[in-house]
Design an enzyme around this catalytic site. Structure first.
Site, PDB file in Angstrom:
ATOM      1  N   HIS A  18      24.809  -8.590 109.634  1.00 28.14           N
ATOM      2  CA  HIS A  18      23.796  -9.485 109.071  1.00 28.14           C
ATOM      3  C   HIS A  18      24.444 -10.795 108.610  1.00 28.14           C
ATOM      4  O   HIS A  18      24.001 -11.896 108.993  1.00 28.14           O
ATOM      5  CB  HIS A  18      23.096  -8.802 107.900  1.00 28.14           C
ATOM      6  CG  HIS A  18      22.035  -9.636 107.260  1.00 28.14           C
ATOM      7  ND1 HIS A  18      20.698  -9.528 107.579  1.00 28.14           N
ATOM      8  CD2 HIS A  18      22.101 -10.618 106.315  1.00 28.14           C
ATOM      9  CE1 HIS A  18      20.002 -10.390 106.870  1.00 28.14           C
ATOM     10  NE2 HIS A  18      20.835 -11.067 106.091  1.00 28.14           N
ATOM     11  N   GLU A  19      25.486 -10.679 107.816  1.00 22.47           N
ATOM     12  CA  GLU A  19      26.152 -11.877 107.299  1.00 22.47           C
ATOM     13  C   GLU A  19      26.900 -12.626 108.401  1.00 22.47           C
ATOM     14  O   GLU A  19      26.994 -13.860 108.361  1.00 22.47           O
ATOM     15  CB  GLU A  19      27.114 -11.502 106.164  1.00 22.47           C
ATOM     16  CG  GLU A  19      26.444 -10.856 104.957  1.00 22.47           C
ATOM     17  CD  GLU A  19      25.338 -11.711 104.368  1.00 22.47           C
ATOM     18  OE1 GLU A  19      25.387 -12.950 104.498  1.00 22.47           O
ATOM     19  OE2 GLU A  19      24.395 -11.127 103.781  1.00 22.47           O
ATOM     20  N   HIS A  22      24.553 -15.121 109.952  1.00 22.86           N
ATOM     21  CA  HIS A  22      24.485 -16.363 109.167  1.00 22.86           C
ATOM     22  C   HIS A  22      25.737 -17.204 109.398  1.00 22.86           C
ATOM     23  O   HIS A  22      25.661 -18.418 109.632  1.00 22.86           O
ATOM     24  CB  HIS A  22      24.382 -16.035 107.670  1.00 22.86           C
ATOM     25  CG  HIS A  22      23.093 -15.396 107.261  1.00 22.86           C
ATOM     26  ND1 HIS A  22      21.861 -15.866 107.652  1.00 22.86           N
ATOM     27  CD2 HIS A  22      22.844 -14.319 106.456  1.00 22.86           C
ATOM     28  CE1 HIS A  22      20.905 -15.109 107.117  1.00 22.86           C
ATOM     29  NE2 HIS A  22      21.485 -14.165 106.404  1.00 22.86           N
TER      30      HIS A  22
END
Length: 420
Positions: A18-19, A22
């Site tokens: 997820h990170e 980003h």
């Protein structure tokens, strides 16, 4: 211990990807990423590479990417400050030393008259070695500010999140949940490649060692042509006839390696949910192919996405109680139960959790990715961004409410799983 390890690996992987979503798109947009962190709380591991510090923190319940312009930036250098400057070979400033200047004997002390380290990148002031003449010093866009021995890289406006285009900011935020869907899709493909994808062909799959099929002489790969004279065209036909005839002899006509054979099998009777059915100890046939694996990945991802949205609809309409929600404690308990069923079930559980995390983060709730995307949508409609202080206040309130919900859900989980 195995459950703890499984929980940490699964949750860590979900947060990491997820990170990473980003992080990857932030870097592509040219945004300065100061920190990439998995977990919260005290640092367990830290390593700096390039512009970014990579941290693993003690509490594995989330993560973040700290981007320039998102948090309070470096100290503002105001007129009257006495700072030390270090230069490169082209006489451009590489370090701005705010205190403990005696530790840097080669620095040049300057009393600041004017400074801009975001747009025009310069320091103007009176050097200590020539106090009567004001000089202007050019600052490198990669220069660092040194305070109390800690170095912080400056962030020119073209490296800050808020100064990027709406499309770049939107993609940077959306990429986190997107990676959770991609991760689930890949996990489901791997499962399908390893296990195979169930087919409806009338071909026998794996034979259990203690079943009636093994005792009768059936083998994996046998193609069933008929049972008791009834023509068989699909695996569903095989299952139906076996289930309907517990303890009754069935004449199987099969084809094995091009040869037709007759084998008599007597299904063993078993009671399932109050109903007596026949079983012979044969798994459904599977096909192991990359094409079928990719197709299965899409189907599984779509199915679980749909199921989670159905649950959300029930929550909104009151058919689903808040007491049925689970937080980290509940996920840990469920992981413990799933782990006992085997590695494939654990992998599937990880895929479902990844989709769940992606969907939850896309909900238009302040402090979540979906809340930020909602503000970007409003910005696109009105042609200008909402005041940062107002947006920050909304996200702060949203974060506080989320923490309150997390406490309630965690307490419910503790009562449900550990205080029975």
């Amino acid at each position: 211990m195995s459950t703890v390890i499984a929980f940490i690996v699964i949750f860590g992987a979900l947060v990491f990807f997820h990170e990473w979503g980003h992080f990857f798109f932030a870097k592509r947009a040219g945004i300065l990423c100061r920190e990439f962190a998995i977990g919260f709380g005290p640092k367990v591991f830290s390593h700096k590479k390039g512009e970014t510090t990579y941290n693993i923190r003690l509490l594995p319940i989330g993560g973040y990417v700290r981007m320039a312009g998102e948090d309070p930036e470096v100290v503002e250098i105001k007129p009257g400050y006495r700072i030390g400057l270090l230069f490169d070979k082209e006489n451009k400033v590489t370090k701005l030393i705010l205190n403990n200047k005696e530790k840097y004997p080669k620095c040049r002390i300057v009393e600041v008259e004017q400074a801009d380290i975001e747009k025009d990148l310069f320091i103007k002031g009176f050097p200590e070695d020539d106090p009567d003449n004001m000089e202007t010093f050019s600052v490198l866009p990669t220069a660092v500010i040194v305070e109390n021995g800690a170095e912080t890289q400056i962030a020119p406006v073209d490296r800050q999140f808020g100064y990027k285009t709406l499309a770049q900011r939107t993609m940077t935020i959306f990429a986190g949940p997107l990676m959770n869907f991609v991760l689930a899709f890949v996990v489901f493909i791997i499962i399908a490649l390893l296990q195979g994808v169930p087919t409806n062909d009338p071909k026998l799959g794996e034979i259990t060692p203690d079943g009636a099929a093994k005792a009768a002489g059936l083998q994996q790969g046998d193609i069933v042509q008929s049972i008791n004279g009834s023509e068989i065209s699909s695996w569903a036909d095989v299952v139906e006839l076996i289930r309907k005839n517990p303890n009754k002899k069935l004449d199987f006509t099969i084809n094995r390696a091009g040869k037709d054979m007759e084998i008599v099998v007597t299904p063993i009777e078993k009671k399932v949910e109050g109903e007596k059915i026949g079983l012979i100890g044969v798994y459904s046939p599977v096909e192991k192919s990359p094409v079928q694996a990719v197709k299965s990945g899409f189907q599984e991802t779509y199915f679980w996405t749909k199921q989670i949205f159905v649950s959300l609809e029930k929550l909104v309409t009151g058919q689903f109680s808040i007491n049925m929600l689970s937080g980290p404690v509940g996920i840990y308990a469920s992981t413990d139960a799933v782990a006992k069923s085997g590695i494939y079930y654990l992998m599937k559980w990880a895929g479902v959790l990844s989709i769940n995390l992606g969907i939850m983060n896309l909900l238009p709730i302040p402090a979540l990715d979906g809340g930020r995307l909602m503000f970007f949508a409003i910005e696109g409609l009105r042609g200008k961004p909402i005041d940062k202080q107002k947006e920050g206040m909304v996200h702060f309130i949203g974060f506080a409410l989320l923490m309150l919900l997390m406490l309630v859900v965690t307490w419910n989980d503790i009562q449900r799983f550990f205080l029975k």
